[in-house]
Design an enzyme around this catalytic site. Structure first.
Site, short mmCIF file in Angstrom:
data_model
loop_
_atom_site.label_atom_id
_atom_site.label_comp_id
_atom_site.label_asym_id
_atom_site.label_seq_id
_atom_site.Cartn_x
_atom_site.Cartn_y
_atom_site.Cartn_z
N HIS A 197 -20.39 9.81 5.92
CA HIS A 197 -20.12 11.26 5.93
C HIS A 197 -21.42 11.96 5.54
CE1 HIS A 197 -18.40 15.13 4.95
NE2 HIS A 197 -17.20 14.73 5.34
N GLU B 118 -5.84 3.21 7.43
CA GLU B 118 -7.26 2.91 7.59
C GLU B 118 -7.53 1.41 7.73
OE1 GLU B 118 -9.85 5.18 5.02
OE2 GLU B 118 -11.57 3.91 5.51
N HIS C 207 -18.13 6.33 4.09
CA HIS C 207 -16.90 7.10 3.97
C HIS C 207 -15.67 6.47 4.61
CE1 HIS C 207 -14.49 10.67 3.50
NE2 HIS C 207 -14.32 10.79 4.81
N LEU D 23 -5.89 11.55 8.52
CA LEU D 23 -4.57 11.87 7.95
C LEU D 23 -3.53 11.90 9.07
CD1 LEU D 23 -5.25 14.55 5.17
CD2 LEU D 23 -5.21 12.07 5.01
N GLN E 43 -18.32 4.73 9.15
CA GLN E 43 -18.77 6.12 9.16
C GLN E 43 -19.44 6.53 7.85
OE1 GLN E 43 -15.80 9.60 9.12
NE2 GLN E 43 -16.80 9.76 11.11
N ASP F 39 -8.78 -5.27 0.73
CA ASP F 39 -8.00 -6.50 0.50
C ASP F 39 -7.21 -6.93 1.75
OD1 ASP F 39 -8.88 -5.68 -1.96
OD2 ASP F 39 -6.95 -5.79 -2.97
N GLY G 262 0.83 -1.20 0.00
CA GLY G 262 0.00 0.00 0.00
C GLY G 262 0.86 1.25 0.00
N PHE H 290 -13.25 22.13 12.28
CA PHE H 290 -13.78 20.88 11.74
C PHE H 290 -14.71 20.27 12.78
CE2 PHE H 290 -12.61 17.93 8.23
CZ PHE H 290 -12.16 18.85 7.32
N LEU I 79 -17.50 13.05 -2.35
CA LEU I 79 -17.43 13.79 -1.09
C LEU I 79 -17.40 15.31 -1.26
CD1 LEU I 79 -17.11 13.10 1.96
CD2 LEU I 79 -14.78 13.91 1.67
N THR J 172 -16.21 18.02 1.30
CA THR J 172 -15.50 18.02 2.58
C THR J 172 -16.25 18.78 3.68
OG1 THR J 172 -13.53 18.80 3.72
CG2 THR J 172 -14.11 19.98 1.74
N GLU J 173 -16.00 18.29 4.91
CA GLU J 173 -16.54 18.97 6.09
C GLU J 173 -16.00 20.39 6.20
OE1 GLU J 173 -16.91 16.19 9.41
OE2 GLU J 173 -15.71 17.64 10.51
N ARG K 270 -19.59 13.58 12.76
CA ARG K 270 -20.29 13.09 11.56
C ARG K 270 -21.42 12.12 11.86
NH1 ARG K 270 -14.74 12.29 8.10
NH2 ARG K 270 -14.47 14.53 7.80
N GLY L 120 -0.46 4.49 0.08
CA GLY L 120 -1.14 5.69 0.55
C GLY L 120 -0.23 6.41 1.54
N ARG M 241 -14.96 8.47 13.97
CA ARG M 241 -13.75 9.29 13.78
C ARG M 241 -14.09 10.75 13.58
NH1 ARG M 241 -11.07 11.40 9.25
NH2 ARG M 241 -12.24 10.21 7.70
N GLY N 280 1.47 3.98 4.21
CA GLY N 280 2.57 3.17 3.69
C GLY N 280 3.79 4.00 3.37
C1 LIG Z 1 -12.89 11.48 -0.60
C2 LIG Z 1 -12.19 11.35 0.71
C3 LIG Z 1 -11.76 12.49 1.39
C4 LIG Z 1 -11.12 12.37 2.62
N1 LIG Z 1 -10.71 13.51 3.27
C5 LIG Z 1 -10.03 13.40 4.44
C6 LIG Z 1 -9.53 14.56 5.10
O1 LIG Z 1 -9.65 15.69 4.63
N2 LIG Z 1 -8.89 14.40 6.27
C7 LIG Z 1 -8.71 13.16 6.85
O2 LIG Z 1 -8.10 13.09 7.91
N3 LIG Z 1 -9.15 12.05 6.22
C8 LIG Z 1 -9.80 12.13 5.04
N4 LIG Z 1 -10.26 11.00 4.42
C9 LIG Z 1 -9.88 9.69 4.96
C10 LIG Z 1 -8.44 9.37 4.56
O3 LIG Z 1 -8.13 9.97 3.34
C11 LIG Z 1 -8.18 7.88 4.45
O4 LIG Z 1 -8.56 7.26 5.65
C12 LIG Z 1 -6.70 7.61 4.21
O5 LIG Z 1 -6.25 8.31 3.09
C13 LIG Z 1 -6.34 6.14 4.08
O6 LIG Z 1 -4.96 6.10 3.84
P1 LIG Z 1 -4.16 4.75 3.78
O7 LIG Z 1 -2.72 5.09 3.62
O8 LIG Z 1 -4.55 3.89 4.91
O9 LIG Z 1 -4.73 4.03 2.47
P2 LIG Z 1 -4.98 4.56 0.97
O10 LIG Z 1 -4.53 5.93 0.74
O11 LIG Z 1 -6.38 4.20 0.64
O12 LIG Z 1 -4.03 3.61 0.15
C14 LIG Z 1 -4.22 2.21 0.08
C15 LIG Z 1 -3.09 1.65 -0.73
O13 LIG Z 1 -3.13 0.24 -0.68
C16 LIG Z 1 -2.94 -0.29 -1.97
N5 LIG Z 1 -3.58 -1.61 -2.00
C17 LIG Z 1 -4.81 -1.96 -1.57
N6 LIG Z 1 -5.01 -3.28 -1.75
C18 LIG Z 1 -3.88 -3.77 -2.28
C19 LIG Z 1 -3.46 -5.07 -2.71
N7 LIG Z 1 -4.25 -6.14 -2.62
N8 LIG Z 1 -2.23 -5.20 -3.25
C20 LIG Z 1 -1.41 -4.12 -3.37
N9 LIG Z 1 -1.75 -2.89 -2.98
C21 LIG Z 1 -2.97 -2.72 -2.45
C22 LIG Z 1 -3.54 0.72 -2.90
O14 LIG Z 1 -3.00 0.60 -4.19
C23 LIG Z 1 -3.12 2.02 -2.20
O15 LIG Z 1 -1.81 2.36 -2.59
C24 LIG Z 1 -10.91 11.09 3.19
C25 LIG Z 1 -11.32 9.95 2.51
C26 LIG Z 1 -11.97 10.08 1.29
C27 LIG Z 1 -12.44 8.82 0.63
#
Ligand SMILES: Cc1cc2nc3c(=O)[nH]c(=O)nc-3n(C[C@H](O)[C@H](O)[C@H](O)COP(=O)(O)OP(=O)(O)OC[C@H]3O[C@@H](n4cnc5c(N)ncnc54)[C@H](O)[C@@H]3O)c2cc1C
Length: 585
Positions: free
Chosen positions: A238, A380, A349, A397, A236, A217, A12, A116, A248, A250-251, A282, A14, A391, A17
């Protein structure tokens, strides 16, 4: 079978990671695998911001932040973990700034902060400006900066590799099985430590703000390997997704002064949260919207949504602080928010639950906190738990950045002192994955992914969304069990090897039905209402029986096991306001 070795494999890319990768790079050899290009991860879609008690725009303190987080969680969050996160937040933001994140600024040049939902000063007295932001593209700029930093530090990236399973040796995790989407080849990444950072799972619901790839996954893989999922009933919604689309808004739109109105033009949040109104957490705002709809006070001919009114903000403020929102409303609904209110409805959300992990990201497998050696989970997909039953906006973030870094540091220590050589690899899991893919492709009868997935999304939306009850949840558990059986017999029409997305979606669907069952079962078991889990038949919170985390285990053959785990109340032992009590806003 091709085998590649790295000291650390992070699944991952994101923010969670990448933050861990940046911490490990330069000390150990680290690879990041992602089924998407790193910059397509859902973190890049985060809009409103990231919280930290910097106090740049009014007095603030980490303890007030911790209080809001615990109260927002409806007292289910583990208080030590919350304390760790909120205390570390100001440092983490300055560190991001030094890495190059272009935050929006105040006139004084300091990082700007906005209000917020649920974030207050002085233990609930008034809304506070605690959320740092870069217009409404905060996730985008953070993700780009951390990707740049990862490249600078020579992190090895494997983009468009989908992880299918873990490799284990004597109960310890020592690698992953993955398929290269470009060639269809199945291979093994052997490692000394593995991090799951696979993000959320909103795709199991019909209306969601989540990206297509958010199919949980990591959760499915954990369940397959005997690792439980914690607090899955807390999902949650939103309050402000674009009407009928779920995209979305945003809030921060409300933080900057936007107001929710019902079909009669009334500011209804005054009724449900008299002190902080539209900036209530929320779970409360989403429920209030549904209450309005139940009483026939919705907007539009069908009275099935409410309105987000930004017309009180100036054109300049919207252009500077909410440019993406302005363009979403115009593009998707043809509404110019400067002139008219935006039609909105709650949208699935965020997952508060996930793989149980401690404040260093180590995965635990039972109520005693026993570790799964070699495995970490962050972001997440993990449940630390800092968000408990609900949350607060902009705390996710922060969770990614704080616990991503801590997991990175913990892995460095583990590799230096504990795990000095890679454990011998058993390629059995790799061979099993090859056999499963072959069997899937050979099957000529059965339904397609699309049919089963849309049935799942309908069931989750109907029975496992904002309001729940015994009858609906029992129906959901039964329906999902049938969906699990249907998913096990589905067919894949595409026989190709190169970018066979149909095959990959079939594999994702297996995970989706399995974690959805965990959500429905945990929601059926929890006979109270707390945070985002609202039972019509048990409308009160019940701390006597239910101030506990839930653990769900998947047993082969479709069965499951349900257990509980105590909540950490360490702040309550020092500060009386952290003792669980009724939430009022
Ligand atoms: C539209 C939106 C707006 C948001 N705004 C905010 C905000 O303003 N403030 C806030 O605090 N939170 C916000 N959130 C929540 C927050 O963005 C997420 O909780 C957070 O980004 C999750 O990050 P992560 O690094 O856990 O995963 P992600 O950023 O979702 O990344 C997951 C990663 O895992 C990889 N992956 C998944 N499955 C596999 C697999 N089987 N094999 C290989 N790779 C895989 C994907 O390719 C990706 O790279 C928002 C969420 C959304 C949906």
């Amino acid at each position: 079978m091709r085998i590649v070795y790295h000291d650390v494999v992070i699944v991952g890319s994101g923010l969670a990671g990448l933050r861990a990768a940046v911490e490990i790079a330069g000390k150990h050899d680290v690879a990041v695998l992602s089924k998407l290009h790193p910059l397509r991860s859902h973190s890049g879609a985060a809009q409103g911001g990231i919280s930290a008690a910097l106090g740049n725009a009014g007095e603030d303190s980490p303890l007030w932040h911790a209080y809001d987080t615990v109260k927002g969680s409806d007292f289910l969050a583990d208080q030590y973990a919350v304390e760790v996160m909120c205390n570390d937040a100001p440092r983490a933001i300055i560190e991001l700034e030094h890495m190059g994140v272009p935050f929006s600024r105040l006139e004084s040049g300091r990082i700007a902060q906005r209000p917020f939902g649920g974030h207050t000063s002085n233990y609930g007295r008034a809304p506070v400006r605690r959320t740092c932001y870069a217009a409404d593209r905060t996730g985008h700029v953070c993700l780009n900066t951390l990707y740049e930093q990862s490249l600078l530090r020579n992190v090895s990236f494997y983009a468009e590799y989908q992880v299918l399973d873990l490799c284990m040796s004597d109960g310890a995790v020592n690698g992953v099985v993955a398929t290269d989407l470009k060639t269809g080849e199945i291979m093994i990444f052997h490692a000394r430590s593995v991090v799951l950072a696979t993000g959320g799972y909103g795709k199991a619901w019909k209306t969601t703000s989540n990206a297509f790839a958010n199919t949980g996954d990591g959760l499915g893989i954990a369940l397959d390997n005997g690792i439980p999922l914690q607090d899955m009933e807390f999902v949650q919604f939103h309050p402000t997704g674009l009407y009928q689309l779920g995209i979305l808004i945003t809030e921060a739109a409300r933080g900057e002064g936007g107001i929710l109105r019902n079909g009669e033009g009334e500011r209804f949040m005054e009724r449900y949260a008299p002190s902080i109104k539209d900036l209530a957490p929320r779970d409360i705002v989403s429920r209030s919207i549904y209450e309005e709809l139940r009483y026939g006070r919705g907007a539009g001919p069908l009275k099935d949504h409410v309105l987000l009114d930004l017309t009180g903000l100036s054109k300049k403020a919207i252009a500077e602080k909410l440019p993406e929102i302005e363009s979403f409303a115009k593009t998707y609904l043809g509404v110019d928010p400067v002139q008219a209110p935006i039609p909105v409805q709650p949208t699935c959300h965020y997952a508060m639950g996930g793989i149980p992990s401690d404040v260093n990201g180590r995965v635990t497998r039972d109520s005693e906190g026993s570790e799964v050696s070699g495995l970490w989970a962050i972001g997440e997909v993990a449940c630390v738990s800092v968000h408990g039953a609900n949350r607060l906006g902009s705390n996710s973030l922060l969770d990614l950045i704080v616990f991503g870094r801590r997991a990175g540091k913990d892995i460095n220590r583990y590799l230096d002192r504990v795990c000095l050589a890679p454990l011998p690899l058993d390629i059995g899991r790799g061979l099993q994955a090859v056999r499963q893919v072959d069997a899937l492709k050979r099957r000529r009868t059965g339904e397609t992914v699309h049919q089963i997935r849309s049935d799942l999304q309908r069931v989750m939306m109907e029975y496992v969304s904002v309001f729940r009850d015994e009858e609906g949840l029992k129906k959901a558990v039964g329906d999902i069990t049938l969906l699990q059986e249907r998913a096990a017999r589905l067919k894949v029409v595409d026989q190709g090897r190169v970018f066979n997305t149909e095959l990959l979606e079939a594999i994702e669907l297996q995970h989706m039905v399995n974690y959805s069952k965990a959500v429905a079962v945990a929601a059926l078991e929890r006979k109270e209402s707390r945070g985002a889990h609202s039972r019509d038949d048990y409308p009160k919170r019940d701390d006597g029986s239910w101030l506990r985390h839930s653990l769900y285990y998947f047993e082969k053959g479709g069965g499951y096991r349900y257990e509980q785990k105590p909540v950490d109340l360490s702040l309550a032992s020092r500060y009386s306001m952290f003792v669980p009590k009724e939430r009022k806003y």
